[in-house]
Design a protein around this motif. Structure first.
Motif, mmCIF file in Angstrom:
data_model
loop_
_atom_site.group_PDB
_atom_site.id
_atom_site.type_symbol
_atom_site.label_atom_id
_atom_site.label_comp_id
_atom_site.label_asym_id
_atom_site.label_seq_id
_atom_site.Cartn_x
_atom_site.Cartn_y
_atom_site.Cartn_z
ATOM 1 N N TRP A 18 0.836 -1.198 0.000
ATOM 2 C CA TRP A 18 0.000 0.000 0.000
ATOM 3 C C TRP A 18 0.870 1.247 0.000
ATOM 4 O O TRP A 18 0.617 2.195 -0.753
ATOM 5 C CB TRP A 18 -0.936 -0.035 1.203
ATOM 6 C CG TRP A 18 -1.861 1.128 1.299
ATOM 7 C CD1 TRP A 18 -2.951 1.378 0.512
ATOM 8 C CD2 TRP A 18 -1.777 2.196 2.239
ATOM 9 N NE1 TRP A 18 -3.549 2.547 0.919
ATOM 10 C CE2 TRP A 18 -2.853 3.067 1.972
ATOM 11 C CE3 TRP A 18 -0.913 2.503 3.279
ATOM 12 C CZ2 TRP A 18 -3.079 4.227 2.713
ATOM 13 C CZ3 TRP A 18 -1.137 3.650 4.023
ATOM 14 C CH2 TRP A 18 -2.198 4.498 3.731
ATOM 15 N N SER A 21 2.456 1.796 -3.327
ATOM 16 C CA SER A 21 1.498 2.341 -4.292
ATOM 17 C C SER A 21 1.347 3.857 -4.130
ATOM 18 O O SER A 21 0.879 4.533 -5.041
ATOM 19 C CB SER A 21 0.132 1.651 -4.162
ATOM 20 O OG SER A 21 -0.579 2.137 -3.031
ATOM 21 N N LYS A 22 1.756 4.379 -2.985
ATOM 22 C CA LYS A 22 1.699 5.818 -2.718
ATOM 23 C C LYS A 22 3.044 6.499 -2.986
ATOM 24 O O LYS A 22 3.219 7.670 -2.677
ATOM 25 C CB LYS A 22 1.260 6.061 -1.273
ATOM 26 C CG LYS A 22 -0.145 5.539 -0.975
ATOM 27 C CD LYS A 22 -0.422 5.556 0.484
ATOM 28 C CE LYS A 22 -1.344 6.601 0.994
ATOM 29 N NZ LYS A 22 -2.023 7.531 0.237
ATOM 30 N N TYR A 24 6.181 5.320 -1.831
ATOM 31 C CA TYR A 24 7.229 5.003 -0.868
ATOM 32 C C TYR A 24 8.146 3.940 -1.463
ATOM 33 O O TYR A 24 7.695 3.075 -2.217
ATOM 34 C CB TYR A 24 6.619 4.478 0.436
ATOM 35 C CG TYR A 24 5.931 5.536 1.272
ATOM 36 C CD1 TYR A 24 6.448 5.902 2.505
ATOM 37 C CD2 TYR A 24 4.764 6.163 0.849
ATOM 38 C CE1 TYR A 24 5.819 6.860 3.283
ATOM 39 C CE2 TYR A 24 4.131 7.124 1.609
ATOM 40 C CZ TYR A 24 4.667 7.466 2.825
ATOM 41 O OH TYR A 24 4.055 8.422 3.594
ATOM 42 N N TYR A 44 10.582 8.110 1.534
ATOM 43 C CA TYR A 44 9.567 8.873 0.820
ATOM 44 C C TYR A 44 10.017 10.327 0.749
ATOM 45 O O TYR A 44 10.249 10.953 1.784
ATOM 46 C CB TYR A 44 8.220 8.768 1.524
ATOM 47 C CG TYR A 44 7.089 9.458 0.807
ATOM 48 C CD1 TYR A 44 6.617 8.972 -0.408
ATOM 49 C CD2 TYR A 44 6.484 10.572 1.355
ATOM 50 C CE1 TYR A 44 5.573 9.590 -1.072
ATOM 51 C CE2 TYR A 44 5.435 11.191 0.707
ATOM 52 C CZ TYR A 44 4.978 10.703 -0.509
ATOM 53 O OH TYR A 44 3.942 11.323 -1.163
ATOM 54 N N HIS A 112 -3.171 5.705 8.032
ATOM 55 C CA HIS A 112 -1.758 6.068 8.090
ATOM 56 C C HIS A 112 -1.586 7.273 9.007
ATOM 57 O O HIS A 112 -2.188 8.317 8.786
ATOM 58 C CB HIS A 112 -1.283 6.391 6.674
ATOM 59 C CG HIS A 112 0.189 6.592 6.567
ATOM 60 N ND1 HIS A 112 0.783 6.966 5.385
ATOM 61 C CD2 HIS A 112 1.204 6.480 7.461
ATOM 62 C CE1 HIS A 112 2.088 7.072 5.567
ATOM 63 N NE2 HIS A 112 2.354 6.791 6.820
#
Length: 118
Positions: A18, A21-22, A24, A44, A112
């Protein structure tokens, strides 16, 4: 392996995917130092991020972030200090918590908490 260990590993894998996918970038999983373990280490936007992953099958007993107490935070910080020293990391760091929530139908969602503690 105990069922709770399997759930923990699966939660960490889901959280890692997850986060990737952002945007990171995965560095390491299950980094250990003495009695401490960091679930995920990611980068990130040039920041080294130490991620504690918590699985919850519901919120009846509380939310994921409520289960990272003072002692757990101190252990993670100590392990992070060692990792930073090992890698000679000289830039910014952050400590995050990712809650992995699975309902009775098997649906997974994430919560998160960036910069959750220090």
């Amino acid at each position: 392996m105990a069922a709770h260990n399997d759930i923990g590993q699966e939660s960490e894998r889901l959280a890692m995917e997850w986060l990737e996918s952002k945007g990171y970038i995965f560095q390491e999983a299950n980094y250990r130092y003495k009695h401490a373990e960091i679930d995920l280490i990611m980068i990130y936007r040039g920041i080294l991020i130490f991620v504690e992953v918590k699985f919850r099958s519901g919120t009846g007993y509380g939310y994921a972030e409520e289960f990272v107490d003072y002692k757990k935070r101190q252990l993670i910080i100590r392990a992070a200090d060692n990792y930073i020293h090992e890698k000679d990391w000289l830039r910014d760091i952050r400590f995050d918590i990712v809650g992995v929530y699975k309902d009775k139908f098997g649906n997974v969602r994430f919560k998160h908490f960036e910069d959750a503690f220090y």
